[in-house]
Design a protein around this motif. Structure first.
Motif, short mmCIF file in Angstrom:
data_model
loop_
_atom_site.label_atom_id
_atom_site.label_comp_id
_atom_site.label_asym_id
_atom_site.label_seq_id
_atom_site.Cartn_x
_atom_site.Cartn_y
_atom_site.Cartn_z
N LYS A 148 0.83 -1.19 0.00
CA LYS A 148 0.00 0.00 0.00
C LYS A 148 0.87 1.25 0.00
CE LYS A 148 -3.64 -2.35 2.63
NZ LYS A 148 -4.36 -2.40 3.93
N SER A 149 0.33 2.31 -0.60
CA SER A 149 1.09 3.55 -0.69
C SER A 149 0.16 4.75 -0.53
CB SER A 149 1.80 3.62 -2.05
OG SER A 149 2.45 4.87 -2.21
N LEU A 150 0.69 5.80 0.04
CA LEU A 150 -0.04 7.06 0.18
C LEU A 150 0.89 8.18 -0.27
CD1 LEU A 150 -2.48 8.73 1.20
CD2 LEU A 150 -1.40 8.73 3.48
N ALA A 151 0.54 8.85 -1.36
CA ALA A 151 1.37 9.92 -1.92
C ALA A 151 0.82 11.27 -1.49
CB ALA A 151 1.41 9.81 -3.44
N LEU A 152 1.64 12.07 -0.83
CA LEU A 152 1.20 13.35 -0.30
C LEU A 152 2.17 14.46 -0.69
CD1 LEU A 152 0.34 12.20 3.34
CD2 LEU A 152 -1.28 12.58 1.47
#
Length: 274
Positions: A55-59
């Motif tokens: 899983k990844s979260l790009a901010l």
């Protein structure tokens, strides 16, 4: 999969060393929060991580803004519940035309026989040449570390990896005194924070990089003359720059549990600084 189900935050993750570290952590099982200003490239890295089954979260985050850093870690907690690993990679680097001119002067001086003299670098710096390094390179590391510790201290576990530089441990970057001083601050912060939090099961270490073939360095090489390139490689005993993947493997090791390293400054640099 030594980092299976761990949650990592990597700053400056859109390209170069940060991208390689983020992908390497994901390959070892970590879910990764990606932080950078380059949203398009960040989305590409996020897609690569998810293609690995993680899983990844790009901010989008400017680490020099404490408000944006606080929001980034809040979003990370909302998505993943906690943070186990922080890689403080985001940094300004010397890549302006003036920086490159000073770099070429420095490299020529240490690789070419010539009369000894002052290089005139420090005395010619403007206030901006000095001050521009501190917001991202030092304040950003502190802001991110402070927020990460709010998760790590209560859970009694954490790994913080600061990306420092041989510039902060030697005169290898005489061409950029301000950058060198900012990276020396990262080295000192690494040691003091490491002693502060080691008793809570949080290991803080730094990688003092030397000669990483990142996009800014590649741009310098592409624009350099053949003589300037020879001067650069003359400084490197192995005759080449390091690949981001070679540094990323060390970051993975420091992010894991199979070591006894606390407050250490480890310097992969091809023998440029021994």
């Amino acid at each position: 999969m030594q980092l299976l189900d761990k949650v990592a935050v990597v700053t400056g993750a859109a390209q170069g060393l940060g991208r390689s570290i983020a992908l390497a952590l994901a390959q070892e099982g970590a879910d990764v929060v990606l932080c950078d200003l380059q949203e398009d490239k960040l989305a590409e890295v996020s897609a690569e991580i998810e293609a690995l089954g993680r899983k990844s979260l790009a901010l989008r985050c400017d680490v020099s803004s404490k408000e944006q850093v606080v929001e980034t870690f809040a979003r990370a907690a909302e998505q993943f519940g906690t943070v186990h690993i922080l890689v403080n990679n985001a940094a300004r680097v010397p890549n302006s035309p003036d920086d490159e001119a000073r770099r070429n002067k420095h490299y020529a001086y240490v690789t070419t026989p010539m009369e000894r003299q002052s290089l005139g670098i420090t005395s010619s710096l403007t206030d901006d040449d000095w001050l521009k390094w501190w917001d991202v390179n030092v304040h950003g590391v502190f802001y991110c570390t402070r927020e990460a510790l709010k998760f790590m201290e209560p859970q009694g576990y954490g790994r913080i990896i600061n990306i420092a530089s041989v510039a902060g441990t030697s005169a290898a970057s005489t061409h950029s005194p301000g950058y060198s001083a900012s990276k020396a601050a990262v080295v000192s912060l690494t040691k003091t924070v490491a002693l502060d939090v080691a008793g809570a099961g949080i290991y803080v270490n730094a990688i003092a990089c030397g000669g990483v073939l990142t996009p800014p360095f590649q741009a310098y090489i592409d624009n350099a003359t053949e003589e300037q390139r020879r001067s650069l490689y003359q400084i490197m005993p192995v005759g080449r720059l390091g690949k981001p993947e070679e540094y990323a493997s060390l970051a993975v090791y420091l992010a894991g549990d199979n070591h006894y390293l606390v407050g250490q400054i480890i310097s992969p640099n091809g023998g440029a600084v021994i």
